[in-house]
Motif scaffolding. Structure first.
Motif, PDB file in Angstrom:
ATOM      1  N   VAL A  45       0.864  -1.190   0.000  1.00  0.00           N
ATOM      2  CA  VAL A  45       0.000   0.000   0.000  1.00  0.00           C
ATOM      3  C   VAL A  45       0.898   1.237   0.000  1.00  0.00           C
ATOM      4  CG1 VAL A  45      -1.736   1.284   1.301  1.00  0.00           C
ATOM      5  CG2 VAL A  45      -1.785  -1.215   1.289  1.00  0.00           C
ATOM      6  N   PRO A  46       0.705   2.170  -0.960  1.00  0.00           N
ATOM      7  CA  PRO A  46       1.506   3.405  -0.943  1.00  0.00           C
ATOM      8  C   PRO A  46       1.315   4.148   0.381  1.00  0.00           C
ATOM      9  CG  PRO A  46       0.283   3.217  -2.984  1.00  0.00           C
ATOM     10  CD  PRO A  46      -0.219   2.131  -2.092  1.00  0.00           C
ATOM     11  N   PHE A  47       2.431   4.454   1.025  1.00  0.00           N
ATOM     12  CA  PHE A  47       2.363   5.001   2.376  1.00  0.00           C
ATOM     13  C   PHE A  47       2.970   6.386   2.497  1.00  0.00           C
ATOM     14  CE2 PHE A  47       1.865   4.659   6.829  1.00  0.00           C
ATOM     15  CZ  PHE A  47       2.996   5.189   7.426  1.00  0.00           C
ATOM     16  N   TYR A  48       4.042   6.663   1.771  1.00  0.00           N
ATOM     17  CA  TYR A  48       4.788   7.905   1.998  1.00  0.00           C
ATOM     18  C   TYR A  48       5.458   8.355   0.702  1.00  0.00           C
ATOM     19  CZ  TYR A  48       8.273  11.019   4.091  1.00  0.00           C
ATOM     20  OH  TYR A  48       9.052  12.099   4.403  1.00  0.00           O
ATOM     21  N   TRP A  49       5.367   9.664   0.400  1.00  0.00           N
ATOM     22  CA  TRP A  49       6.041  10.266  -0.753  1.00  0.00           C
ATOM     23  C   TRP A  49       6.877  11.436  -0.271  1.00  0.00           C
ATOM     24  CZ3 TRP A  49       0.889   8.881  -1.054  1.00  0.00           C
ATOM     25  CH2 TRP A  49       0.582   7.903  -1.985  1.00  0.00           C
ATOM     26  N   LYS A  50       8.032  11.610  -0.878  1.00  0.00           N
ATOM     27  CA  LYS A  50       8.895  12.732  -0.532  1.00  0.00           C
ATOM     28  C   LYS A  50       9.548  13.242  -1.802  1.00  0.00           C
ATOM     29  CE  LYS A  50      12.571  14.092   2.553  1.00  0.00           C
ATOM     30  NZ  LYS A  50      13.457  13.692   3.630  1.00  0.00           N
ATOM     31  N   SER A  51       9.497  14.545  -2.022  1.00  0.00           N
ATOM     32  CA  SER A  51      10.153  15.175  -3.168  1.00  0.00           C
ATOM     33  C   SER A  51      11.406  15.885  -2.688  1.00  0.00           C
ATOM     34  CB  SER A  51       9.214  16.168  -3.837  1.00  0.00           C
ATOM     35  OG  SER A  51       8.097  15.492  -4.354  1.00  0.00           O
ATOM     36  N   TRP A  52      12.494  15.777  -3.458  1.00  0.00           N
ATOM     37  CA  TRP A  52      13.757  16.392  -3.087  1.00  0.00           C
ATOM     38  C   TRP A  52      14.608  16.582  -4.328  1.00  0.00           C
ATOM     39  CZ3 TRP A  52      17.945  12.774  -3.433  1.00  0.00           C
ATOM     40  CH2 TRP A  52      17.545  11.453  -3.598  1.00  0.00           C
ATOM     41  N   ARG A  53      15.686  17.342  -4.189  1.00  0.00           N
ATOM     42  CA  ARG A  53      16.612  17.612  -5.292  1.00  0.00           C
ATOM     43  C   ARG A  53      17.921  16.882  -5.045  1.00  0.00           C
ATOM     44  NH1 ARG A  53      16.193  23.958  -6.902  1.00  0.00           N
ATOM     45  NH2 ARG A  53      14.014  23.856  -7.529  1.00  0.00           N
ATOM     46  N   ALA A  54      18.545  16.488  -6.147  1.00  0.00           N
ATOM     47  CA  ALA A  54      19.826  15.796  -6.045  1.00  0.00           C
ATOM     48  C   ALA A  54      20.704  16.164  -7.225  1.00  0.00           C
ATOM     49  CB  ALA A  54      19.611  14.289  -6.010  1.00  0.00           C
TER      50      ALA A  54
END
Length: 68
Positions: A45-54
């Motif tokens: 089950v999709p639980f957590y999303w995080k957007s970031w730069r690299a």
């Protein structure tokens, strides 16, 4: 009562990239700044999303530096 919850997977996805000055320390190719998205699923089950730069290598795909 015991409840187990297993980490199914964690995926990194590149959303967009822009050229950046510099080279990769591993293979010597060029680098780019990427908008990344990490999604974690627990028990399928999709639980957590995080957007970031690299800062990533354009040839080998190594993450050289992350900006969270």
């Amino acid at each position: 009562m015991v409840c187990f919850c297993f980490l199914v997977d964690q995926k990194r996805q590149v959303r967009s990239t822009k050229p950046a000055a510099g080279t990769c320390s591993r293979c010597g190719a060029g680098a780019s700044v990427a908008e990344m998205k990490t999604s974690t699923r627990f028990c399928a089950v999709p639980f957590y999303w995080k957007s970031w730069r690299a800062l990533i290598c354009t040839f080998c795909g190594a993450i050289l530096r992350s900006y969270r």
